[in-house]
Scaffold this motif. Structure first.
Motif, short mmCIF file in Angstrom:
data_model
loop_
_atom_site.label_atom_id
_atom_site.label_comp_id
_atom_site.label_asym_id
_atom_site.label_seq_id
_atom_site.Cartn_x
_atom_site.Cartn_y
_atom_site.Cartn_z
N GLN A 172 4.89 -3.81 6.67
CA GLN A 172 5.32 -2.60 5.98
C GLN A 172 6.34 -1.85 6.83
O GLN A 172 6.31 -1.91 8.07
CB GLN A 172 4.12 -1.69 5.69
N ARG B 94 8.45 2.05 7.17
CA ARG B 94 8.54 3.42 6.70
C ARG B 94 9.48 4.20 7.62
O ARG B 94 9.55 3.94 8.83
CB ARG B 94 7.17 4.09 6.67
N VAL C 210 8.42 -7.91 8.69
CA VAL C 210 9.40 -7.31 7.78
C VAL C 210 10.76 -7.96 8.00
O VAL C 210 11.25 -8.04 9.13
CB VAL C 210 9.50 -5.79 7.97
#
Length: 470
Positions: A443, A445, A45
């Motif tokens: 990903q 979050r 990321v």
């Protein structure tokens, strides 16, 4: 030859890097790398993508780094104990960094969990952790906190004073099942660490002296509602090497052997405190080697004192979550300051500071930093990374070399911030505490929502709207 003006103000350990964009492997998560765009990526990321989506300051935690370190810790100590015919249990020290997600990660990997307050206990329960897998620390547990823990069926309470034993005696009176307790012992071993991090010397608030521990054991054994499971010791934090643990184990095993004459003791808990690298010159021990050395020392002490190897327990926190964390900031101002002797130090101010990382102010802790939004092109320049708070001691990184073209708007990354930064965060100057974002396999979050100024004002009764305005 006399030192250059720059070297005269840099600490002796800080070398001028050949490349002020490089990432020292021991300091960063294993997944950290510069992409083809020269931007820092963590677990696939981009730091720029994280800034755009979540803002800064921002705590970033590499989930796989936490999980891998938890597994290694579990396997290292279990493997070392089993070589001697015993077994080991590893507790994650939640005070280092605790959220429901992190609690689930470490328990998924086979660890138990330590808590040290009613709030940390609430987080563990909210994460769905079985109370039997919890150890409960603290030097001033209230009667209400102890009653709640006992009612839940907490796995072990580490007792810290005679007052606490008396509270537990009242809480457990008349109950069918006895509560397991460990007695925390100060072995007198002085860990080579900051005075505030050394916790086994005699003049401090935690635990019992050996004589005090004998009195505590006597009182526990005459209390029907309590079961003495064993002894506990913690010599400090950010410790490199095994010598201190081995010396502490010798004293703890001697006391264990003496007290075993009055009844079996199942557990010997050696605590945690294993150090990590915050800068490229620090070299923490390989965890497998450290586990072997500590357990070998305990086993040898048990043999000398003629007692079987008990179940061993360990409580790492920083060594699991610390290297998994990176904090992202945006640079606001860059200010060269002329010093005596012709030296220049460049102050790089970021949009966070001591409210999101109190450790430099508390302990004089050293950190590293790198540009995250790009690769710099200038020659390495000595900088001090400072925060935005109204304190001259608001320092994030005391001394570092960054590319000389560091500029306002750059994103800066400070590694090894997974432990104690979130835990110690404050709202000084009414700064909202940052969000925590987990990254894994490309990903990201949110696992802890960041605060807003409105959140802070909502607690201020004088700022609340009148009922007629609602």
């Amino acid at each position: 030859m006399s030192a250059s003006p720059v070297r005269a103000v840099a600490p002796a350990w800080l070398e001028v890097p050949d490349d002020a964009n490089d990432l020292a492997g021991a300091v960063w998560p294993a997944s950290a790398e510069r992409g083809a765009d020269d931007v820092l990526h963590i677990a696939g990321v981009s730091a720029l993508a994280l800034q755009e989506r979540f803002g800064t300051p921002l705590y970033v935690i590499d989930e796989d780094e936490v999980r891998v370190r938890a597994r290694r810790m579990r396997d290292a100590f279990r493997g070392a104990a089993r070589r001697h015919g015993g077994d080991a249990r590893v507790y994650y020290a939640g005070k280092a960094f605790l959220s429901t997600e992190v609690a689930r990660w470490v328990t998924d990997e086979g660890l138990n969990l330590d808590v040290a307050s009613p709030g940390e206990l609430a987080v563990a329960l909210a994460a769905g952790i079985e109370p039997a897998r919890l150890g409960y620390h603290g030097n001033n547990k209230s009667t209400a906190a102890l009653a709640h823990a006992v009612e839940l069926g907490i796995g072990t309470i580490i007792v810290d004073s005679l007052d606490e034993i008396e509270r537990l005696a009242r809480v457990t009176a008349g109950r069918d099942a006895a509560q397991n307790v460990l007695v925390r012992v100060n072995t007198g071993i002085h860990a080579e660490t900051h005075d505030f991090l050394a916790t086994a010397h005699e003049d401090q608030k935690f635990g019992f002296s050996p004589d005090g521990a004998r009195d505590a054991v006597r009182r526990i054994r005459e209390t029907a509602g309590l079961r003495l499971a064993g002894l506990h010791c913690h010599i400090g934090s950010q410790i490199f090497g095994s010598a201190g643990f081995a010396a502490s184990a010798e004293r703890l095993v001697a006391l264990h052997a003496e007290l075993s004459a009055g009844g079996a003791l199942d557990v010997l808990n050696l605590g945690g405190g294993f150090g990590i690298a915050y800068t490229r010159v620090q070299e923490p021990a390989v965890i497998e080697e450290l586990a072997d050395a500590i357990v070998d020392a305990v086993a040898a002490a048990c043999e000398r004192h003629g007692v079987p190897l008990p179940l061993l327990a360990f409580e790492p926190g920083r060594a699991i979550v610390g290297p998994a964390g990176v904090t992202l900031y945006e640079v606001g101002t860059v200010k060269p300051v002329a010093l005596d002797g012709g030296a220049v130090r460049t102050y790089v101010s970021v949009d966070g500071g001591m409210s999101d990382n109190a450790r430099p102010a508390l302990y004089g802790a050293d950190y590293s930093a790198r540009l995250a939004s790009r690769a710099g092109r200038g020659e390495p320049a000595l900088v001090r990374v400072v925060g935005s708070h109204c304190e001259s001691g608001d320092i994030v990184v005391e001394a570092e070399y960054l590319p000389g073209d560091v500029a306002p708007g750059d994103v800066l990354a400070v590694p090894a911030t997974g432990a104690y930064c979130f835990s110690l965060a404050s709202n000084y100057n009414y700064a909202p505490r940052p969000a925590v974002v987990a990254v894994r396999e490309g990903q990201a979050r949110i696992i802890v929502r960041g605060e807003t100024v409105d959140d802070l004002l909502s607690r201020d009764v004088g700022a609340a709207p009148e009922k007629g305005d609602q």
